[in-house]
Design an enzyme around this catalytic site. Sequence first.
Site, PDB file in Angstrom:
ATOM      1  N   ARG A 124      37.507 -21.179   9.749  1.00  0.00           N
ATOM      2  CA  ARG A 124      37.367 -20.083  10.739  1.00  0.00           C
ATOM      3  C   ARG A 124      37.969 -18.919  10.439  1.00  0.00           C
ATOM      4  NH1 ARG A 124      34.483 -23.577  12.073  1.00  0.00           N
ATOM      5  NH2 ARG A 124      34.118 -24.514  13.771  1.00  0.00           N
ATOM      6  N   SER A 146      35.767 -24.206  20.904  1.00  0.00           N
ATOM      7  CA  SER A 146      37.312 -24.776  20.753  1.00  0.00           C
ATOM      8  C   SER A 146      38.207 -23.324  20.888  1.00  0.00           C
ATOM      9  CB  SER A 146      37.384 -24.987  19.242  1.00  0.00           C
ATOM     10  OG  SER A 146      36.357 -26.116  18.801  1.00  0.00           O
ATOM     11  N   GLU A 173      41.993 -20.057  17.827  1.00  0.00           N
ATOM     12  CA  GLU A 173      40.567 -19.516  17.303  1.00  0.00           C
ATOM     13  C   GLU A 173      40.299 -18.389  17.707  1.00  0.00           C
ATOM     14  OE1 GLU A 173      37.350 -22.625  16.491  1.00  0.00           O
ATOM     15  OE2 GLU A 173      36.292 -20.800  17.436  1.00  0.00           O
TER      16      GLU A 173
HETATM   17  P1  FAD Z   1      32.082 -12.239  20.246  1.00  0.00           P
HETATM   18  O1  FAD Z   1      32.858 -13.198  20.635  1.00  0.00           O
HETATM   19  O2  FAD Z   1      31.479 -11.214  20.937  1.00  0.00           O
HETATM   20  O3  FAD Z   1      33.269 -11.378  19.028  1.00  0.00           O
HETATM   21  C1  FAD Z   1      34.060 -12.216  18.480  1.00  0.00           C
HETATM   22  C2  FAD Z   1      34.856 -11.277  17.333  1.00  0.00           C
HETATM   23  O4  FAD Z   1      34.175 -10.591  16.387  1.00  0.00           O
HETATM   24  C3  FAD Z   1      35.525 -10.126  18.169  1.00  0.00           C
HETATM   25  O5  FAD Z   1      36.680 -10.123  17.734  1.00  0.00           O
HETATM   26  C4  FAD Z   1      34.644  -9.124  17.883  1.00  0.00           C
HETATM   27  O6  FAD Z   1      35.287  -7.835  18.154  1.00  0.00           O
HETATM   28  C5  FAD Z   1      34.109  -9.247  16.640  1.00  0.00           C
HETATM   29  N1  FAD Z   1      32.824  -8.866  16.424  1.00  0.00           N
HETATM   30  C6  FAD Z   1      31.606  -9.290  17.018  1.00  0.00           C
HETATM   31  N2  FAD Z   1      30.705  -8.873  16.362  1.00  0.00           N
HETATM   32  C7  FAD Z   1      31.093  -7.776  15.417  1.00  0.00           C
HETATM   33  C8  FAD Z   1      30.460  -6.969  14.478  1.00  0.00           C
HETATM   34  N3  FAD Z   1      29.143  -6.813  14.480  1.00  0.00           N
HETATM   35  N4  FAD Z   1      31.032  -6.184  13.606  1.00  0.00           N
HETATM   36  C9  FAD Z   1      32.696  -6.312  13.842  1.00  0.00           C
HETATM   37  N5  FAD Z   1      33.432  -7.176  14.490  1.00  0.00           N
HETATM   38  C10 FAD Z   1      32.420  -7.956  15.567  1.00  0.00           C
HETATM   39  N6  FAD Z   1      31.968 -21.469  16.620  1.00  0.00           N
HETATM   40  C11 FAD Z   1      31.712 -22.103  15.414  1.00  0.00           C
HETATM   41  O7  FAD Z   1      32.204 -21.609  14.298  1.00  0.00           O
HETATM   42  N7  FAD Z   1      31.546 -23.279  15.387  1.00  0.00           N
HETATM   43  C12 FAD Z   1      31.110 -23.983  16.560  1.00  0.00           C
HETATM   44  O8  FAD Z   1      30.544 -24.935  16.370  1.00  0.00           O
HETATM   45  C13 FAD Z   1      31.116 -22.987  17.725  1.00  0.00           C
HETATM   46  N8  FAD Z   1      30.738 -23.694  18.988  1.00  0.00           N
HETATM   47  C14 FAD Z   1      30.839 -23.070  20.171  1.00  0.00           C
HETATM   48  C15 FAD Z   1      30.140 -23.658  21.241  1.00  0.00           C
HETATM   49  C16 FAD Z   1      30.298 -22.835  22.374  1.00  0.00           C
HETATM   50  C17 FAD Z   1      29.908 -23.639  23.656  1.00  0.00           C
HETATM   51  C18 FAD Z   1      30.921 -21.739  22.633  1.00  0.00           C
HETATM   52  C19 FAD Z   1      31.083 -20.900  23.709  1.00  0.00           C
HETATM   53  C20 FAD Z   1      31.319 -21.057  21.268  1.00  0.00           C
HETATM   54  C21 FAD Z   1      31.185 -21.529  20.167  1.00  0.00           C
HETATM   55  N9  FAD Z   1      31.805 -21.159  18.994  1.00  0.00           N
HETATM   56  C22 FAD Z   1      31.644 -21.859  17.698  1.00  0.00           C
HETATM   57  C23 FAD Z   1      32.560 -19.960  18.784  1.00  0.00           C
HETATM   58  C24 FAD Z   1      31.563 -18.709  19.051  1.00  0.00           C
HETATM   59  O9  FAD Z   1      30.166 -19.204  19.087  1.00  0.00           O
HETATM   60  C25 FAD Z   1      31.307 -18.229  17.501  1.00  0.00           C
HETATM   61  O10 FAD Z   1      32.456 -17.670  17.069  1.00  0.00           O
HETATM   62  C26 FAD Z   1      30.437 -16.801  17.439  1.00  0.00           C
HETATM   63  O11 FAD Z   1      30.222 -16.369  16.225  1.00  0.00           O
HETATM   64  C27 FAD Z   1      30.865 -15.806  18.201  1.00  0.00           C
HETATM   65  O12 FAD Z   1      29.890 -14.791  18.246  1.00  0.00           O
HETATM   66  P2  FAD Z   1      29.931 -13.741  19.440  1.00  0.00           P
HETATM   67  O13 FAD Z   1      28.624 -12.847  18.993  1.00  0.00           O
HETATM   68  O14 FAD Z   1      29.885 -14.061  20.722  1.00  0.00           O
HETATM   69  O15 FAD Z   1      31.069 -12.830  19.167  1.00  0.00           O
HETATM   70  N1  EPU Z   2      38.724 -36.109  19.785  1.00  0.00           N
HETATM   71  C1  EPU Z   2      39.635 -36.682  20.739  1.00  0.00           C
HETATM   72  N2  EPU Z   2      39.592 -36.225  21.824  1.00  0.00           N
HETATM   73  C2  EPU Z   2      38.615 -35.344  22.298  1.00  0.00           C
HETATM   74  C3  EPU Z   2      37.526 -34.627  21.374  1.00  0.00           C
HETATM   75  C4  EPU Z   2      37.783 -35.290  20.187  1.00  0.00           C
HETATM   76  O1  EPU Z   2      40.377 -37.150  20.258  1.00  0.00           O
HETATM   77  O2  EPU Z   2      38.307 -34.882  23.459  1.00  0.00           O
HETATM   78  C5  EPU Z   2      38.808 -36.595  18.228  1.00  0.00           C
HETATM   79  C6  EPU Z   2      37.699 -37.525  17.805  1.00  0.00           C
HETATM   80  O3  EPU Z   2      38.446 -38.366  17.142  1.00  0.00           O
HETATM   81  C7  EPU Z   2      36.959 -36.579  17.003  1.00  0.00           C
HETATM   82  C8  EPU Z   2      37.730 -35.707  16.353  1.00  0.00           C
HETATM   83  O4  EPU Z   2      38.564 -35.360  17.431  1.00  0.00           O
HETATM   84  O5  EPU Z   2      36.354 -37.757  15.881  1.00  0.00           O
HETATM   85  C9  EPU Z   2      36.966 -34.473  15.903  1.00  0.00           C
HETATM   86  O6  EPU Z   2      36.336 -33.894  17.137  1.00  0.00           O
HETATM   87  P1  EPU Z   2      34.914 -33.162  16.996  1.00  0.00           P
HETATM   88  O7  EPU Z   2      33.756 -34.052  16.233  1.00  0.00           O
HETATM   89  O8  EPU Z   2      34.436 -32.846  18.524  1.00  0.00           O
HETATM   90  O9  EPU Z   2      35.277 -31.900  16.373  1.00  0.00           O
HETATM   91  P2  EPU Z   2      36.258 -30.794  16.841  1.00  0.00           P
HETATM   92  O10 EPU Z   2      37.111 -30.720  15.626  1.00  0.00           O
HETATM   93  O11 EPU Z   2      37.196 -31.153  18.025  1.00  0.00           O
HETATM   94  C10 EPU Z   2      35.293 -28.957  15.287  1.00  0.00           C
HETATM   95  C11 EPU Z   2      34.927 -27.509  15.504  1.00  0.00           C
HETATM   96  C12 EPU Z   2      33.742 -27.196  16.380  1.00  0.00           C
HETATM   97  C13 EPU Z   2      32.621 -27.840  15.856  1.00  0.00           C
HETATM   98  C14 EPU Z   2      32.743 -29.283  15.522  1.00  0.00           C
HETATM   99  C15 EPU Z   2      31.683 -30.058  14.901  1.00  0.00           C
HETATM  100  C16 EPU Z   2      37.277 -26.452  15.222  1.00  0.00           C
HETATM  101  C17 EPU Z   2      38.210 -25.817  15.880  1.00  0.00           C
HETATM  102  N3  EPU Z   2      36.322 -26.978  16.208  1.00  0.00           N
HETATM  103  O12 EPU Z   2      35.637 -29.424  16.425  1.00  0.00           O
HETATM  104  O13 EPU Z   2      33.767 -25.847  16.684  1.00  0.00           O
HETATM  105  O14 EPU Z   2      31.269 -27.401  16.585  1.00  0.00           O
HETATM  106  O15 EPU Z   2      33.976 -29.705  14.735  1.00  0.00           O
HETATM  107  O16 EPU Z   2      31.741 -29.628  13.448  1.00  0.00           O
HETATM  108  O17 EPU Z   2      36.994 -26.583  14.009  1.00  0.00           O
HETATM  109  C18 EPU Z   2      34.185 -23.841  17.665  1.00  0.00           C
HETATM  110  O18 EPU Z   2      34.747 -23.611  16.614  1.00  0.00           O
HETATM  111  O19 EPU Z   2      34.366 -23.234  18.877  1.00  0.00           O
HETATM  112  C19 EPU Z   2      33.424 -25.308  17.750  1.00  0.00           C
HETATM  113  C20 EPU Z   2      33.113 -25.643  18.822  1.00  0.00           C
END
Ligand code: FAD
Ligand code: EPU
Length: 338
Positions: A164, A238, A334
């Site tokens: 991240r 997250s 994050e």
């Molecule tokens: P924004 O939120 O608009 O911007 C994020 C940052 O990047 C800001 O600091 C912004 O200024 C900068 N930025 C954006 N675009 C540019 C650009 N073109 N040039 C320079 N800077 C820029 N993330 C994960 O890694 N894994 C996941 O599984 C994951 N699951 C998610 C699930 C949900 C339901 C939600 C709501 C979010 C999740 N995220 C996850 C977080 C998010 O989706 C990612 O970080 C995504 O890449 C953000 O994209 P955005 O376009 O919305 O960026």
């Molecule tokens: N768990 C709990 N309580 C909960 C949820 C999960 O105890 O409420 C424990 C479970 O044991 C589970 C473990 O936490 O096995 C990990 O949970 P999960 O698989 O849901 O993944 P996470 O570590 O919580 C990360 C990323 C997610 C990504 C998933 C799948 C980070 C900060 N988050 O979540 O990314 O989608 O793994 O790879 O690394 C994001 O970055 O916004 C994001 C959603």
Amino acid sequence: MVFKEDYSLKPYNTFGIDVNARYYLELTTTEQIQEFVNRHFPEYDNIVILGEGSNILFTRDYDGIVLRLNNKGIQLVRENKDHFYLKANAGEVWDDLVNYCIGHQYAGLENLSLIPGLVGASPMQNIGAYGVELKDHFEELEAINLENGQIELFNKSDCVFGYRDSVFKKDKKGKYIILSVTFRLDKLPVFKTKYGVIEQELKEMGVLSLSIEKVNEAVCRIRRKKLPDPKYLGNAGSFFKNPVVTRDIYEELINIFPGLVAFRQANDSYKLAAAWLVEQCGWKGKRIGNTGVYEHQSLVLVNHGSATGQQILELSMKIQETVHNKFGIHLEREINVI
Ligand code: FAD
Ligand code: EPU
């Protein structure tokens, strides 16, 4: 091109926070972005680049310019025996790119489906899910330097990707606009299904032979069950990173808390499940006013209605404090707080 003054950002952030931008500008071509940086950017003191706002928490009105990129386009730039090289402009929706790859049988991004946001933001925090990170399929990116308007090319090592993390969150924070990203995709798929829940989901789906589509479907099914849809419940995924600790700290903790959820890393460190730490402090499903902790995933903070960014930030600080008091672990955010 769209230009507005005192414009509400509520529709442009997935937390659904209602703050105003002093100036809001939407640009649709790379040439417009270059022209803006060279001719108009010096007039503004502060700038935020906005994608879909799915990793941002706005805590106040923004007294500067919010620049939203809408430059679209996906192009196959070259291929060799093993790989396709695909260049996507920053304004492409990430999940549209994933689906484009699946449709063309370009393998590699299928585990990263349904992550909200735009392509331009994807290298910022080296997005990752289910055992794959952007860096695994990253070739290079183009970014415009806000100081001199020059377009620069960054290869993988220039980006200093980590969990991240990238150089754009550190030394080069706020200094570049990412314009496009080129991905290296596999002709022969290498399926990553070792992340426990994927294998389980594939089994439940009755899948006997793996394909890009099936892995993608499994990931989508898991994500739909686990994560709230921002359309119905404001959130930014997250809120905190999973903390990475040394083996010594891990051993100390597991002795006291035998249920600790942790994953050993290649360098003998341990990634702790922050969701577990938060849940153990009693936060899962809790609600304070219009802010809360999602009932099915305690790493996700939610906006139940008209919460302010400041209220969500305060909730996050209370969570950090209780986790620190109980486990001695600092949870690092994050998401980007503005
Ligand atoms: P924004 O939120 O608009 O911007 C994020 C940052 O990047 C800001 O600091 C912004 O200024 C900068 N930025 C954006 N675009 C540019 C650009 N073109 N040039 C320079 N800077 C820029 N993330 C994960 O890694 N894994 C996941 O599984 C994951 N699951 C998610 C699930 C949900 C339901 C939600 C709501 C979010 C999740 N995220 C996850 C977080 C998010 O989706 C990612 O970080 C995504 O890449 C953000 O994209 P955005 O376009 O919305 O960026
Ligand atoms: N768990 C709990 N309580 C909960 C949820 C999960 O105890 O409420 C424990 C479970 O044991 C589970 C473990 O936490 O096995 C990990 O949970 P999960 O698989 O849901 O993944 P996470 O570590 O919580 C990360 C990323 C997610 C990504 C998933 C799948 C980070 C900060 N988050 O979540 O990314 O989608 O793994 O790879 O690394 C994001 O970055 O916004 C994001 C959603």
